[in-house]
Scaffold this motif. Structure first.
Motif, PDB file in Angstrom:
ATOM      1  N   GLN A 298       0.885  -1.345   0.097  1.00 15.70           N
ATOM      2  CA  GLN A 298      -0.051   0.054   0.040  1.00 15.70           C
ATOM      3  C   GLN A 298       0.877   1.356  -0.094  1.00 15.70           C
TER       4      GLN A 298
ATOM      5  N   THR B 106       0.126   4.448  -1.185  1.00 10.16           N
ATOM      6  CA  THR B 106      -0.614   5.482  -0.485  1.00 10.16           C
ATOM      7  C   THR B 106      -1.955   5.067   0.056  1.00 10.16           C
ATOM      8  N   LYS B 107      -3.025   5.839   0.618  1.00  9.46           N
ATOM      9  CA  LYS B 107      -4.333   5.532   0.989  1.00  9.46           C
ATOM     10  C   LYS B 107      -5.085   5.005  -0.071  1.00  9.46           C
ATOM     11  N   THR B 108      -5.039   5.115  -1.315  1.00  7.29           N
ATOM     12  CA  THR B 108      -5.801   4.754  -2.526  1.00  7.29           C
ATOM     13  C   THR B 108      -4.777   4.287  -3.816  1.00  7.29           C
TER      14      THR B 108
ATOM     15  N   PHE C 177      -2.095   1.027  -4.791  1.00  7.72           N
ATOM     16  CA  PHE C 177      -1.514  -0.347  -4.130  1.00  7.72           C
ATOM     17  C   PHE C 177      -0.620  -0.706  -5.284  1.00  7.72           C
TER      18      PHE C 177
END
Length: 64
Positions: free
Chosen positions: A8, A10-12, A14
């Motif tokens: 992961q 960043t938050k959005t 992968f």
């Protein structure tokens, strides 16, 4: 890093790297070619239009 090997970033976002070993598709039996092609199609169809996928190929070390 997640348990399944996905990173992961960043938050959005992968990332996952998969290594495939070299095969000689042209010399494969027709049955094996069909299996390879169907598995490749399944892989590509896994992603819907909301997911971007980058497929990067490079020559094997013995080819350079």
């Amino acid at each position: 890093m997640l348990q399944d090997g996905i990173c992961q970033v960043t938050k959005t976002f992968f990332s996952k790297t998969i290594q495939f070993y070299d095969i000689n598709y042209q010399l494969a039996l027709n049955e094996d070619k069909t299996t390879i092609f169907e598995n490749y199609c399944d892989f590509l169809n896994y992603f819907d239009s909301s997911i971007s996928c980058l497929l990067y190929t490079s020559p094997s070390p013995r080819d350079t």
